[in-house]
Write a protein that holds these residues in place. Structure first.
Motif, PDB file in Angstrom:
ATOM      1  N   ARG A   1     -12.661 -13.261 -11.892  1.00  0.00           N
ATOM      2  CA  ARG A   1     -12.206 -13.441 -10.504  1.00  0.00           C
ATOM      3  C   ARG A   1     -12.392 -12.134  -9.719  1.00  0.00           C
ATOM      4  O   ARG A   1     -13.339 -12.009  -8.964  1.00  0.00           O
ATOM      5  CB  ARG A   1     -10.742 -13.913 -10.500  1.00  0.00           C
ATOM      6  CG  ARG A   1     -10.312 -14.538  -9.184  1.00  0.00           C
ATOM      7  CD  ARG A   1      -9.922 -13.508  -8.137  1.00  0.00           C
ATOM      8  NE  ARG A   1      -8.768 -12.716  -8.533  1.00  0.00           N
ATOM      9  CZ  ARG A   1      -8.367 -11.636  -7.870  1.00  0.00           C
ATOM     10  NH1 ARG A   1      -9.007 -11.207  -6.794  1.00  0.00           N
ATOM     11  NH2 ARG A   1      -7.325 -10.951  -8.292  1.00  0.00           N
ATOM     12  N   ASP A   2     -11.567 -11.126  -9.971  1.00  0.00           N
ATOM     13  CA  ASP A   2     -11.736  -9.868  -9.230  1.00  0.00           C
ATOM     14  C   ASP A   2     -13.057  -9.202  -9.646  1.00  0.00           C
ATOM     15  O   ASP A   2     -13.792  -8.668  -8.813  1.00  0.00           O
ATOM     16  CB  ASP A   2     -10.552  -8.933  -9.506  1.00  0.00           C
ATOM     17  CG  ASP A   2     -10.218  -8.045  -8.316  1.00  0.00           C
ATOM     18  OD1 ASP A   2     -11.169  -7.571  -7.660  1.00  0.00           O
ATOM     19  OD2 ASP A   2      -9.035  -7.823  -8.021  1.00  0.00           O
TER      20      ASP A   2
ATOM     21  N   MET B   1       0.438  -8.541  -2.005  1.00  0.00           N
ATOM     22  CA  MET B   1      -0.795  -7.752  -1.887  1.00  0.00           C
ATOM     23  C   MET B   1      -0.560  -6.480  -1.083  1.00  0.00           C
ATOM     24  O   MET B   1       0.229  -6.463  -0.142  1.00  0.00           O
ATOM     25  CB  MET B   1      -1.905  -8.597  -1.254  1.00  0.00           C
ATOM     26  CG  MET B   1      -3.247  -7.904  -1.324  1.00  0.00           C
ATOM     27  SD  MET B   1      -4.623  -9.044  -1.269  1.00  0.00           S
ATOM     28  CE  MET B   1      -4.706  -9.432   0.437  1.00  0.00           C
TER      29      MET B   1
ATOM     30  N   PRO C   1       0.234  -5.113  -7.038  1.00  0.00           N
ATOM     31  CA  PRO C   1      -1.142  -4.632  -6.927  1.00  0.00           C
ATOM     32  C   PRO C   1      -1.260  -3.340  -6.121  1.00  0.00           C
ATOM     33  O   PRO C   1      -0.620  -3.196  -5.079  1.00  0.00           O
ATOM     34  CB  PRO C   1      -1.873  -5.760  -6.190  1.00  0.00           C
ATOM     35  CG  PRO C   1      -0.855  -6.781  -5.844  1.00  0.00           C
ATOM     36  CD  PRO C   1       0.501  -6.195  -6.076  1.00  0.00           C
TER      37      PRO C   1
ATOM     38  N   THR D   1      -3.779  -2.540  -4.283  1.00  0.00           N
ATOM     39  CA  THR D   1      -4.956  -3.258  -3.783  1.00  0.00           C
ATOM     40  C   THR D   1      -6.081  -2.327  -3.332  1.00  0.00           C
ATOM     41  O   THR D   1      -7.256  -2.615  -3.533  1.00  0.00           O
ATOM     42  CB  THR D   1      -4.513  -4.163  -2.614  1.00  0.00           C
ATOM     43  OG1 THR D   1      -3.497  -5.023  -3.118  1.00  0.00           O
ATOM     44  CG2 THR D   1      -5.650  -4.976  -2.044  1.00  0.00           C
TER      45      THR D   1
ATOM     46  N   HIS E   1      -1.729  -4.328 -11.189  1.00  0.00           N
ATOM     47  CA  HIS E   1      -3.126  -4.673 -10.894  1.00  0.00           C
ATOM     48  C   HIS E   1      -3.674  -3.505 -10.075  1.00  0.00           C
ATOM     49  O   HIS E   1      -3.433  -3.419  -8.877  1.00  0.00           O
ATOM     50  CB  HIS E   1      -3.120  -5.988 -10.109  1.00  0.00           C
ATOM     51  CG  HIS E   1      -4.448  -6.447  -9.613  1.00  0.00           C
ATOM     52  ND1 HIS E   1      -5.082  -7.564 -10.105  1.00  0.00           N
ATOM     53  CD2 HIS E   1      -5.262  -5.966  -8.641  1.00  0.00           C
ATOM     54  CE1 HIS E   1      -6.217  -7.755  -9.461  1.00  0.00           C
ATOM     55  NE2 HIS E   1      -6.360  -6.792  -8.561  1.00  0.00           N
TER      56      HIS E   1
ATOM     57  N   HIS F   1      -6.533  -0.896  -8.571  1.00  0.00           N
ATOM     58  CA  HIS F   1      -7.942  -0.675  -8.218  1.00  0.00           C
ATOM     59  C   HIS F   1      -8.283   0.797  -8.390  1.00  0.00           C
ATOM     60  O   HIS F   1      -7.405   1.660  -8.452  1.00  0.00           O
ATOM     61  CB  HIS F   1      -8.223  -1.214  -6.818  1.00  0.00           C
ATOM     62  CG  HIS F   1      -8.469  -2.699  -6.852  1.00  0.00           C
ATOM     63  ND1 HIS F   1      -9.720  -3.222  -7.057  1.00  0.00           N
ATOM     64  CD2 HIS F   1      -7.621  -3.751  -6.784  1.00  0.00           C
ATOM     65  CE1 HIS F   1      -9.638  -4.547  -7.091  1.00  0.00           C
ATOM     66  NE2 HIS F   1      -8.361  -4.896  -6.932  1.00  0.00           N
TER      67      HIS F   1
HETATM   68  O1  KIV Z   1      -6.250  -6.381  -5.385  1.00  0.00           O
HETATM   69  C1  KIV Z   1      -5.450  -7.285  -5.133  1.00  0.00           C
HETATM   70  O2  KIV Z   1      -4.446  -7.101  -4.453  1.00  0.00           O
HETATM   71  C2  KIV Z   1      -5.762  -8.611  -5.635  1.00  0.00           C
HETATM   72  C3  KIV Z   1      -4.691  -9.647  -5.481  1.00  0.00           C
HETATM   73  C4  KIV Z   1      -5.238 -10.976  -5.181  1.00  0.00           C
HETATM   74  C5  KIV Z   1      -3.811  -9.625  -6.689  1.00  0.00           C
HETATM   75  O3  KIV Z   1      -6.793  -8.827  -6.224  1.00  0.00           O
END
Ligand code: KIV
Ligand code: ZN
Length: 503
Positions: A12-13, A140, A168, A170, A201, A203
Motif C-alpha cells: 500500500r504505502d 494522519m 503516523p 506522515t 508509521h 516516514h
Molecule cells: O503516512 C501516513 O500518514 C499514512 C497514513 C494513511 C497512515 O500512510
C-alpha cells in the motif's frame, strides 16, 4: 520479552513510491512471500482507490494464509464499505481508516474544524466496527498535531471500537527523542489506552524512520508499520529489515522482538526489487550488496581470526549465503523441484513445467546454475504477461567499425512479423526494430541491466519501464545474452500495455 507486531505496508504505502505500482498477480506473489517472512499484518492496498487494488485485496485475503489482511480506507462511508467488500471472505481481516488531525491539514487541505474531524473519525470507526472487529485508526500527520487534541481523538476512537491506534509521522518530521516522548504522553494522557495497541508509521524524509520507530518501542509501542527495502511515499517508510534486525540484535536494549523469520529477509528484499524495479543502494543496511562486504585489510584480518570482531549480524541469519552451486544440465525435474522448495517456492503443474523448461534452456547455455539464477527464472514467470507478441528470432551485428543492426522476428497471433533496423548500439537497434514492427507509441522511461551472478556466462537481467497514454508497464527479461534479455524485457512490457488496452 515483548512481541512487537510487524504491519507490512509494502503493498500500500510502498506501492506509492513513484513507478512501484504492482498488478494483482505481482501483489499476490509479494503477499505470499510476506507470509513466509512471518509478518503479522499485510496492508494489501486501498480497496476504494482502484478496481485493481480491490481485486488484489480480495485475492490476497482468499489465497494468503497466516497474516491478518488489511485494507486502507479514508474516513468515508464509501471507502469503508469497499474495504469491507474486498475483505469479507478473508479469514483474518482488518480495516485501517484514517483522518488528518494537524491544524495544517485541517485548515488548508480538508477545511474542517477539529470538532468535525473528531466526529467523522468516531463515526467512521463505528461504521467499520459494524462490519469487522479489528479496526485500526490513524490520525494522519500526528507528529504535527497538538498533543492535547491528538490524545482526545485517540481516546474517542478507542471508545468507538478501534483496537489499534497508529501514530503516523506522515511527513517524516519528528526526531527520536520527540517521537518517543509523544508515544509516552499518549500512554499517560489517554484514559482507555490499555484497550488498544499503539502502532507507529514513520516516514524517512530526514532519514530517521527506523530510529523513530525504535524510540516508540522504547516507549511501549506495540506495532511497527514498515515496508520491505523501506520503499514508500517520497523518501519511503521505515524499513522492515532494519527495524526487525535492530530489535533482534539489540534485544538487550529493547527487551522486545518480533515473529519475523529473518532468514527470509534477503529473498523478500530481492523479490520486491524485482517486482517494483526499484534497486537497493549498495550501502543500504542489512540488504545492500555491501552490507556484509568487508574491504579493509584490518577488518578482513579481524574477521578471519574471529567473526564477531567486525560482524554484528551473521549474513546467514538474514538469508544471505555465498553463491551456492545448485544444479546443472543433468539435474532432473525432481532435484529442481526440491531446490525450489528449499528456496521457498512451491510450484506445481503448468507453472512448474514452464520454469523447468526455462531452467533446461539456461542449463544448456550456462554450466553452473546458482540460487540467484533460479530466482531470476522465477521472477521472469512472475512478470509474465499474455503473449500478444513473442520473440521468434533476433540477429545482431555490432562491433568496432560496424553499423549496429538488429533483425527481429516476432510472433503476433498467427503472423510472424519481421524488421531490420539500425541504431546507436545493439540495444538501440533492437528496440527500434521492435518499436517499428509493433507500431508502439509507448515511451521508454527506464532501462536497467545487471548481472545476476559473477562470471562472463552470468544471466543478465533487464528491467524496463514503458509509458503510454498515462499508463506505465514494467518488463523483465533474463538471458545469458544481454541483448536478448533486453528484447525480452521490452516485449514483456509491451505485452502488458497491449493486454491492458484489450481489457
Ligand atoms: O503516512 C501516513 O500518514 C499514512 C497514513 C494513511 C497512515 O500512510
Ligand atoms: Zn504513510
Amino acid at each position: 520479552m515483548r512481541l512487537i507486531k510487524i504491519f507490512d505496508t509494502t503493498l500500500r504505502d510502498g506501492e506509492q513510491s513513484p513507478g512501484a505500482s504492482m498488478n494483482v498477480q505481482e501483489k499476490v506473489t509479494v503477499a505470499k512471500q510476506l507470509a513466509r517472512l512471518g509478518v503479522d499484518i499485510i496492508e494489501a492496498g486501498f480497496a476504494f482507490s482502484s478496481p485493481g487494488d480491490f481485486e488484489a485485496i480480495k485475492t490476497i485475503g482468499n489465497e494468503v494464509e497466516g497474516p491478518v489482511i488489511c485494507s486502507l480506507a479514508r474516513a468515508r462511508e464509501e471507502d469503508i464499505k469497499a474495504a469491507w467488500e474486498a475483505l469479507k471472505d478473508a479469514p483474518k481481516k482488518r480495516i485501517h481508516t484514517f483522518h488528518s488531525t494537524s491544524d495544517i491539514h485541517l485548515k488548508y487541505q480538508f477545511r474542517v474544524t477539529r470538532e468535525e474531524a473528531l466526529k467523522r473519525s468516531v463515526e467512521m470507526v463505528s461504521l467499520a466496527r459494524s462490519f469487522i472487529d479489528d479496526v485500526e485508526f490513524s490520525p494522519m500527520d500526528a507528529t504535527r498535531t497538538d498533543i492535547e487534541y491528538l490524545c482526545e481523538i485517540v481516546e474517542a476512537v478507542i471508545e468507538a471500537g478501534a483496537s489499534t491506534v497508529n501514530i503516523p509521522d506522515t511527513v517524516g518530521y519528528s526526531i527520536p527523542s520527540e517521537f518517543g516522548a509523544m508515544i509516552k504522553a499518549i500512554h499517560e494522557k489517554v484514559g482507555n489506552i490499555d484497550k488498544a495497541v499503539i502502532a507507529v508509521h514513520c516516514h524517512n524524509d530526514l532519514g530517521l524512520s527506523t530510529a523513530n520507530s525504535l524510540a516508540a518501542v522504547l516507549n511501549d509501542a506495540g506495532q511497527i508499520e514498515c515496508t520491505i527495502n523501506g520503499i514508500g511515499e517520497r523518501a519511503g517508510n521505515c524499513s522492515m529489515e532494519e527495524v526487525v534486525m535492530a530489535l533482534r540484535t539489540r534485544r538487550d536494549v529493547f527487551n522486545a522482538d518480533t515473529k519475523i523469520n529473518t532468514e527470509e529477509i534477503m529473498r523478500s528484499s530481492r523479490l520486491v526489487t524485482k517486482i517494483t524495479g526499484i534497486s537497493v543502494q549498495p550501502n543500504k543496511a542489512i540488504v545492500g550488496s555491501n552490507a556484509f562486504a568487508h574491504e579493509s585489510g584490518i577488518h578482513q584480518d579481524g574477521l578471519l581470526k574471529e567473526k564477531s570482531t567486525y560482524e554484528i549480524i551473521r549474513p546467514e541469519s538474514v538469508g544471505l549465503y555465498s553463491a551456492k552451486l545448485v544444479l546443472g544440465k543433468h539435474s532432473g525435474r525432481h532435484a529442481f523441484k526440491t531446490r525450489l522448495k528449499e528456496l521457498g517456492y512451491s510450484l506445481e503443474g503448468d507453472e512448474l513445467n514452464e520454469v523447468f523448461e526455462r531452467f533446461k534452456k539456461l542449463a544448456d547455455q550456462k554450466k553452473e546454475i546458482f540460487d540467484e539464477d533460479i530466482e531470476a527464472l522465477i521472477s521472469e514467470g512472475v512478470a509474465k504477461a499474455p503473449e500478444i507478441y513473442s520473440l521468434v528470432d533476433l540477429y545482431i551485428v555490432s562491433g568496432v567499425n560496424q553499423k549496429p543492426t538488429a533483425a527481429i522476428k516476432l510472433r503476433a497471433g498467427d503472423e510472424v512479423l519481421d524488421k531490420l533496423e539500425y541504431g546507436d548500439g545493439p540495444v538501440d537497434a533492437t528496440y527500434k526494430a521492435i518499436a517499428s514492427v509493433t507500431n508502439t507509441k509507448s515511451k521508454l522511461l527506464k532501462f536497467e541491466v545487471k548481472g545476476i551472478t559473477g562470471g562472463t556466462d552470468a544471466l543478465g537481467e533487464v528491467v524496463v519501464s514503458l509509458e503510454e497514454d498515462g499508463g506505465t508497464a514494467r518488463g523483465h527479461g533474463a538471458d545469458t545474452d544481454i541483448i536478448v534479455a533486453a528484447a525480452k524485457a521490452y516485449i514483456n512490457a509491451l505485452n502488458k500495455l497491449e493486454a491492458r488496452k484489450k481489457q
